[in-house]
Design a protein around this motif. Sequence first.
Motif, mmCIF file in Angstrom:
data_model
loop_
_atom_site.group_PDB
_atom_site.id
_atom_site.type_symbol
_atom_site.label_atom_id
_atom_site.label_comp_id
_atom_site.label_asym_id
_atom_site.label_seq_id
_atom_site.Cartn_x
_atom_site.Cartn_y
_atom_site.Cartn_z
ATOM 1 N N ASP A 56 0.813 -1.212 0.000
ATOM 2 C CA ASP A 56 0.000 0.000 0.000
ATOM 3 C C ASP A 56 0.846 1.260 0.000
ATOM 4 O O ASP A 56 0.421 2.304 -0.518
ATOM 5 C CB ASP A 56 -0.944 -0.010 1.207
ATOM 6 C CG ASP A 56 -2.209 -0.811 0.925
ATOM 7 O OD1 ASP A 56 -2.327 -1.335 -0.192
ATOM 8 O OD2 ASP A 56 -3.071 -0.916 1.807
ATOM 9 N N ALA A 57 2.036 1.192 0.568
ATOM 10 C CA ALA A 57 2.935 2.348 0.524
ATOM 11 C C ALA A 57 3.366 2.621 -0.919
ATOM 12 O O ALA A 57 3.367 3.783 -1.377
ATOM 13 C CB ALA A 57 4.157 2.100 1.411
ATOM 14 N N ILE A 58 3.734 1.556 -1.646
ATOM 15 C CA ILE A 58 4.106 1.728 -3.056
ATOM 16 C C ILE A 58 2.921 2.252 -3.854
ATOM 17 O O ILE A 58 3.053 3.174 -4.678
ATOM 18 C CB ILE A 58 4.595 0.396 -3.653
ATOM 19 C CG1 ILE A 58 5.837 -0.106 -2.921
ATOM 20 C CG2 ILE A 58 4.913 0.562 -5.149
ATOM 21 C CD1 ILE A 58 6.264 -1.506 -3.334
ATOM 22 N N LEU A 59 1.743 1.668 -3.605
ATOM 23 C CA LEU A 59 0.542 2.095 -4.327
ATOM 24 C C LEU A 59 0.231 3.561 -4.059
ATOM 25 O O LEU A 59 -0.158 4.296 -4.980
ATOM 26 C CB LEU A 59 -0.648 1.222 -3.912
ATOM 27 C CG LEU A 59 -2.003 1.583 -4.541
ATOM 28 C CD1 LEU A 59 -1.937 1.477 -6.063
ATOM 29 C CD2 LEU A 59 -3.103 0.685 -3.984
ATOM 30 N N ALA A 60 0.398 3.994 -2.822
ATOM 31 C CA ALA A 60 0.120 5.393 -2.484
ATOM 32 C C ALA A 60 1.000 6.345 -3.286
ATOM 33 O O ALA A 60 0.527 7.371 -3.802
ATOM 34 C CB ALA A 60 0.333 5.612 -0.987
ATOM 35 N N PHE A 61 2.267 5.997 -3.426
ATOM 36 C CA PHE A 61 3.156 6.856 -4.210
ATOM 37 C C PHE A 61 2.800 6.793 -5.702
ATOM 38 O O PHE A 61 2.926 7.799 -6.412
ATOM 39 C CB PHE A 61 4.616 6.449 -3.995
ATOM 40 C CG PHE A 61 5.198 7.005 -2.733
ATOM 41 C CD1 PHE A 61 5.601 8.337 -2.660
ATOM 42 C CD2 PHE A 61 5.338 6.207 -1.611
ATOM 43 C CE1 PHE A 61 6.123 8.856 -1.489
ATOM 44 C CE2 PHE A 61 5.858 6.718 -0.433
ATOM 45 C CZ PHE A 61 6.261 8.052 -0.364
ATOM 46 N N ARG A 62 2.352 5.647 -6.162
ATOM 47 C CA ARG A 62 1.939 5.551 -7.560
ATOM 48 C C ARG A 62 0.687 6.396 -7.827
ATOM 49 O O ARG A 62 0.523 6.948 -8.910
ATOM 50 C CB ARG A 62 1.671 4.094 -7.950
ATOM 51 C CG ARG A 62 2.936 3.271 -8.155
ATOM 52 C CD ARG A 62 2.610 1.935 -8.809
ATOM 53 N NE ARG A 62 1.928 2.108 -10.088
ATOM 54 C CZ ARG A 62 2.557 2.366 -11.242
ATOM 55 N NH1 ARG A 62 3.867 2.482 -11.277
ATOM 56 N NH2 ARG A 62 1.849 2.505 -12.355
ATOM 57 N N LEU A 63 -0.181 6.486 -6.837
ATOM 58 C CA LEU A 63 -1.414 7.257 -7.002
ATOM 59 C C LEU A 63 -1.185 8.756 -6.886
ATOM 60 O O LEU A 63 -1.762 9.543 -7.653
ATOM 61 C CB LEU A 63 -2.438 6.809 -5.958
ATOM 62 C CG LEU A 63 -3.035 5.405 -6.145
ATOM 63 C CD1 LEU A 63 -3.868 5.023 -4.924
ATOM 64 C CD2 LEU A 63 -3.874 5.339 -7.408
ATOM 65 N N PHE A 64 -0.369 9.147 -5.911
ATOM 66 C CA PHE A 64 -0.254 10.572 -5.603
ATOM 67 C C PHE A 64 1.087 11.198 -5.996
ATOM 68 O O PHE A 64 1.186 12.417 -6.050
ATOM 69 C CB PHE A 64 -0.497 10.785 -4.109
ATOM 70 C CG PHE A 64 -1.858 10.337 -3.656
ATOM 71 C CD1 PHE A 64 -2.996 11.016 -4.065
ATOM 72 C CD2 PHE A 64 -2.011 9.218 -2.851
ATOM 73 C CE1 PHE A 64 -4.263 10.606 -3.651
ATOM 74 C CE2 PHE A 64 -3.264 8.802 -2.436
ATOM 75 C CZ PHE A 64 -4.397 9.494 -2.850
ATOM 76 N N ARG A 65 2.097 10.354 -6.275
ATOM 77 C CA ARG A 65 3.382 10.873 -6.749
ATOM 78 C C ARG A 65 3.853 10.061 -7.963
ATOM 79 O O ARG A 65 4.964 9.514 -7.971
ATOM 80 C CB ARG A 65 4.437 10.807 -5.629
ATOM 81 C CG ARG A 65 4.109 11.574 -4.369
ATOM 82 C CD ARG A 65 4.126 13.091 -4.602
ATOM 83 N NE ARG A 65 5.388 13.554 -5.153
ATOM 84 C CZ ARG A 65 6.470 13.849 -4.423
ATOM 85 N NH1 ARG A 65 6.449 13.679 -3.116
ATOM 86 N NH2 ARG A 65 7.563 14.302 -4.990
ATOM 87 N N PRO A 66 3.015 9.909 -8.977
ATOM 88 C CA PRO A 66 3.357 9.021 -10.101
ATOM 89 C C PRO A 66 4.614 9.435 -10.851
ATOM 90 O O PRO A 66 5.283 8.600 -11.468
ATOM 91 C CB PRO A 66 2.118 9.104 -10.996
ATOM 92 C CG PRO A 66 1.484 10.416 -10.653
ATOM 93 C CD PRO A 66 1.735 10.605 -9.186
ATOM 94 N N GLU A 67 4.945 10.712 -10.783
ATOM 95 C CA GLU A 67 6.099 11.201 -11.537
ATOM 96 C C GLU A 67 7.427 10.648 -11.029
ATOM 97 O O GLU A 67 8.438 10.658 -11.747
ATOM 98 C CB GLU A 67 6.132 12.737 -11.513
ATOM 99 C CG GLU A 67 6.501 13.369 -10.170
ATOM 100 C CD GLU A 67 5.354 13.416 -9.171
ATOM 101 O OE1 GLU A 67 5.578 13.912 -8.049
ATOM 102 O OE2 GLU A 67 4.251 12.969 -9.529
#
Length: 239
Positions: free
Chosen positions: A178-189
Amino acid sequence: MRWLRRYVAFLPFVAMSFVHVTLLFIESPIAGPTKLWLMPLLALGVLSTSTGIHPWPWPAMSLVIGAIGFSWLGDGSATFFPMFDDELPMMLACFGLAHVVYVLIMWRVRGVSRGGFPLWSVIYAVAYAVLMVLLVPHTGSLTIPVMLYGLLLVATAAFASRCGKTIAWGGAWFFVSDAILAFRLFRPEIMPDWTNPAVMLTYCLGQGLLVYGIFVALRKRSLVTGLVEELQEPRRSTR
């Protein structure tokens, strides 16, 4: 041979996890549908193996299936809730409920927990603080839901740390996913493409280890209870 049957029952989930993650790595268009098979196969595995537990722990198993069910709804939030333009709020809600159920299992179900929180579990509180500092400036209107969901995620990982190595690893991998997913959702760049299959790889590890560890704990509880009853039976017969 009973131990072999326990492992075999979970093989369909393991196989589908491998297929799904592999399809994500090669960016196959059929990766999405395979995702919806993961949680049903995990539920099938734990139900088929738990038939050997006597008496069958229906309250605990109901909670386990509930956690898997909410996770399944979260996995397929876009499919199951097409009436919403954005799937993310429903995904957070469904997985949030799954975490609540997991915490209840690891907190209240007899035989699952093995003691207090280990000192190292404080790392989850630190990780939560770091995640919020890095993510909240980018979460917009979802700031409160993300913060609440983060607390539930940390609670699952922390309570898992009290329940032996298998469950503890399950909670840890779920947190990482979920930590990785959170960054993919909100910090995709800042997230490379390989982090997409990494989300599901760590998710499958987390869910599988949590559920299998809980099943093993319930089975051990049943065996201990049965042994105690056998030891007490001669005393009762002599009275």
